[in-house]
Design a protein around this motif. Structure first.
Motif, PDB file in Angstrom:
ATOM      1  N   ASN A  51       0.817  -1.218   0.000  1.00 45.27           N
ATOM      2  CA  ASN A  51       0.000   0.000   0.000  1.00 45.27           C
ATOM      3  C   ASN A  51       0.852   1.271   0.000  1.00 45.27           C
ATOM      4  O   ASN A  51       0.711   2.133   0.873  1.00 45.27           O
ATOM      5  CB  ASN A  51      -0.946  -0.026   1.206  1.00 45.27           C
ATOM      6  CG  ASN A  51      -2.136   0.899   1.031  1.00 45.27           C
ATOM      7  OD1 ASN A  51      -2.406   1.350  -0.072  1.00 45.27           O
ATOM      8  ND2 ASN A  51      -2.831   1.177   2.112  1.00 45.27           N
ATOM      9  N   HIS A  95       0.687   3.733  -2.076  1.00 44.41           N
ATOM     10  CA  HIS A  95      -0.158   4.898  -2.347  1.00 44.41           C
ATOM     11  C   HIS A  95      -1.190   5.078  -1.230  1.00 44.41           C
ATOM     12  O   HIS A  95      -2.356   4.701  -1.364  1.00 44.41           O
ATOM     13  CB  HIS A  95      -0.861   4.737  -3.700  1.00 44.41           C
ATOM     14  CG  HIS A  95       0.067   4.828  -4.858  1.00 44.41           C
ATOM     15  ND1 HIS A  95      -0.236   4.361  -6.121  1.00 44.41           N
ATOM     16  CD2 HIS A  95       1.324   5.326  -4.954  1.00 44.41           C
ATOM     17  CE1 HIS A  95       0.772   4.576  -6.940  1.00 44.41           C
ATOM     18  NE2 HIS A  95       1.733   5.159  -6.257  1.00 44.41           N
ATOM     19  N   ARG A  96      -0.749   5.627  -0.141  1.00 41.01           N
ATOM     20  CA  ARG A  96      -1.627   5.841   1.008  1.00 41.01           C
ATOM     21  C   ARG A  96      -1.232   7.122   1.722  1.00 41.01           C
ATOM     22  O   ARG A  96      -0.194   7.734   1.419  1.00 41.01           O
ATOM     23  CB  ARG A  96      -1.514   4.666   1.992  1.00 41.01           C
ATOM     24  CG  ARG A  96      -0.105   4.473   2.541  1.00 41.01           C
ATOM     25  CD  ARG A  96      -0.020   3.362   3.565  1.00 41.01           C
ATOM     26  NE  ARG A  96       1.356   3.083   3.921  1.00 41.01           N
ATOM     27  CZ  ARG A  96       2.076   3.795   4.799  1.00 41.01           C
ATOM     28  NH1 ARG A  96       1.520   4.818   5.408  1.00 41.01           N
ATOM     29  NH2 ARG A  96       3.331   3.475   5.064  1.00 41.01           N
ATOM     30  N   SER A 101       0.594   7.479   8.243  1.00 41.26           N
ATOM     31  CA  SER A 101      -0.159   6.851   9.331  1.00 41.26           C
ATOM     32  C   SER A 101      -0.333   7.759  10.541  1.00 41.26           C
ATOM     33  O   SER A 101      -1.137   7.458  11.425  1.00 41.26           O
ATOM     34  CB  SER A 101       0.538   5.553   9.762  1.00 41.26           C
ATOM     35  OG  SER A 101       1.897   5.802  10.100  1.00 41.26           O
ATOM     36  N   GLU A 151      -1.835  -3.503  -2.802  1.00 40.77           N
ATOM     37  CA  GLU A 151      -2.631  -2.874  -1.754  1.00 40.77           C
ATOM     38  C   GLU A 151      -3.337  -3.901  -0.883  1.00 40.77           C
ATOM     39  O   GLU A 151      -4.017  -3.535   0.080  1.00 40.77           O
ATOM     40  CB  GLU A 151      -3.663  -1.933  -2.387  1.00 40.77           C
ATOM     41  CG  GLU A 151      -3.033  -0.798  -3.195  1.00 40.77           C
ATOM     42  CD  GLU A 151      -4.071   0.069  -3.880  1.00 40.77           C
ATOM     43  OE1 GLU A 151      -5.278  -0.233  -3.738  1.00 40.77           O
ATOM     44  OE2 GLU A 151      -3.688   1.046  -4.540  1.00 40.77           O
ATOM     45  N   GLN A 196       3.169   1.857  -8.260  1.00 38.93           N
ATOM     46  CA  GLN A 196       3.611   2.044  -6.881  1.00 38.93           C
ATOM     47  C   GLN A 196       5.137   1.990  -6.820  1.00 38.93           C
ATOM     48  O   GLN A 196       5.769   2.784  -6.116  1.00 38.93           O
ATOM     49  CB  GLN A 196       2.996   0.965  -5.995  1.00 38.93           C
ATOM     50  CG  GLN A 196       1.481   1.033  -5.956  1.00 38.93           C
ATOM     51  CD  GLN A 196       0.876   0.263  -4.806  1.00 38.93           C
ATOM     52  OE1 GLN A 196       1.375   0.292  -3.694  1.00 38.93           O
ATOM     53  NE2 GLN A 196      -0.216  -0.432  -5.075  1.00 38.93           N
TER      54      GLN A 196
END
Length: 442
Positions: free
Chosen positions: A305, A307-308, A311, A339, A351
């Motif tokens: 993941n 492309h997020r 956090s 992902e 990605q």
């Protein structure tokens, strides 16, 4: 009530064909095939301009410039094109879910917290619409992973073309997947239930104890089964859950631990060392913070993941994009996975491309979706690079696969020529024709 159940069953039976792909899988290779004139990106042994890749019976026979091509070979002119090994997605649920909102098409999570005997390859749907879309962008293999709240089951590396799950399985099991208890309170997100630190601590300890107890029982079961051959020792009933864990305890199958925060990663490493297990970290959002530990202990990471959002609220916006570069600089073995979904997995090369834009050398990004996942998943002797003796799992492209503008023009999986059409292509062609008839397109 009985009548309603019959109607429901009939509806499911008649709608199942709607969720099936009508694309015909490729035929086994019948004669030698030579890809001639392209630029060969071997990944492990440099780049060969104007080269030839010869393969027969699903295996690469020769790679180079001066190659003797058999008279009966099919020669494909790929001048001006690029030849790469097939891309590998090391984290996905493709084939286990068709439509998220339709319960009958979801077979990704088993009931209960402890399911080590779940096998992803058996649940894989070879007629799913998603593999054709994914492979049309160069992804030829995918590590299909069951999901769950604790011990979810065992993953399988699937080739994305074939009639049956047996035919499409390259390796199974690849690993036992454990979703490590979340050890930090979420900073945002409406989907998370708000809990106090005390409640979180209690839940984490309960789940960690369940993991320890499960492995303790599995070791006792293994010992009991091994003792059956001794005289006077009674037969021990077979337990499929613990039976599935024996290869893990013997070190033949690694444990893939899904963990993101540095606290979770360090906790998982400490537990694995106490059990004497080989592990791979999946997720690894904070893996760069403990890179020295990962390197010293030789623990690989499957980054997922990319492309997020960050956090944490205070983190830099580009933190997810720079993790790969930081692991590379620290000398940690890693690869780039998807992902963890089933419908956007075609975006894997992009990605990797994002990681290039944020520091990772292009050659390393390409390796992170070819040879590195092959090494981590234990199939580097078969796939991941273009070398004689390996599977003829290749793609021919118009350019760099990390670039969005690049198109895949040929694809081979174990020598089989793969049909690159898919549902999205057919819909595109349908509506191009519609607007052509309306005079809006020439």
């Amino acid at each position: 009530m009985k009548g309603k159940m019959i109607v429901l069953v009939l509806i499911v039976l008649f709608t199942l064909p709607v969720f099936s792909s009508d694309i015909i899988p490729g035929k086994p290779q019948e004669k030698p095939i030579a890809l001639v004139g392209g630029t060969i990106h071997t990944v492990t042994k440099g780049t060969i301009e104007n080269g030839v890749v010869l393969f027969d019976k699903g295996k690469i026979v020769a790679v180079g410039r001066e190659i003797n091509i058999p008279k009966d070979a099919e020669v494909i002119d790929v001048k001006g094109k690029h030849i790469y090994p097939g891309l590998i997605n090391a984290f996905t649920t493709i084939g286990l879910i068709e439509i998220g909102a339709v319960r009958a098409t979801r077979d990704v999570t088993e009931v209960g917290l402890v399911n080590p005997n779940v096998r992803a390859e058996i649940a894989f749907n070879p007629d799913s619409e998603h593999p054709p879309v994914t492979r049309s962008n160069g992804i030829t293999m995918a590590l299909v992973v069951p999901t769950g709240e604790l011990i979810a089951g065992q993953s399988a590396l699937m080739m994305l073309d074939g009639w049956t799950w047996e035919e499409m399985t390259l390796k199974a099991p690849v690993g036992l997947h454990i979703y490590w208890p979340r050890m930090t309170l979420p900073s945002r997100g409406f989907m998370f239930v708000r809990r106090s630190p005390e409640e979180l601590k209690k839940e984490v300890e309960t789940r960690l104890n369940l993991i320890r107890e499960t492995f303790q029982k599995a070791r006792a079961y293994k010992k009991a089964k091994e003792s059956e051959i001794q005289k006077g020792v009674p037969y021990h009933d077979t337990d499929l859950k613990y039976e599935a864990m024996i290869p893990v305890l013997e070190g033949k199958v690694p444990v893939f631990i899904h963990a993101n925060s540095s606290k979770e990663i360090l906790s998982a490493i400490e537990w694995a060392e106490s059990e004497g297990l080989k592990i791979v970290i999946v997720g690894g959002a904070d893996s760069w913070k403990v890179a020295d530990v990962l390197k010293n202990k030789g623990i690989p990471v499957i980054l997922t993941n990319i492309h997020r959002l960050p956090s944490r609220r205070y983190s830099d916006y580009d933190e997810p994009f720079t993790v790969a570069y930081k692991l590379y600089k620290a000398g940690v073995k890693f690869c780039i996975g998807g992902e963890g979904g089933y419908y956007n997995e075609r975006n894997l090369p992009y990605q990797a491309g994002t990681c290039v834009a944020f520091g990772l050398p292009r050659e390393e990004a390409l390796k992170a979706i070819t040879i590195y996942p092959a090494e981590i998943l234990g199939v580097a002797d078969k796939v991941g690079s273009i070398e004689p003796g390996k599977d003829a799992t290749l793609i021919v492209t118009t350019g760099d696969p990390l670039e969005i503008s690049t198109q895949v023009v040929y694809e081979f999986i174990q020598g089989k020529k793969v049909d690159l059409s898919n549902r999205q292509v057919k819909l595109y062609e349908k509506y191009v024709e519609k607007y052509r008839r309306l005079g809006l397109l020439k």
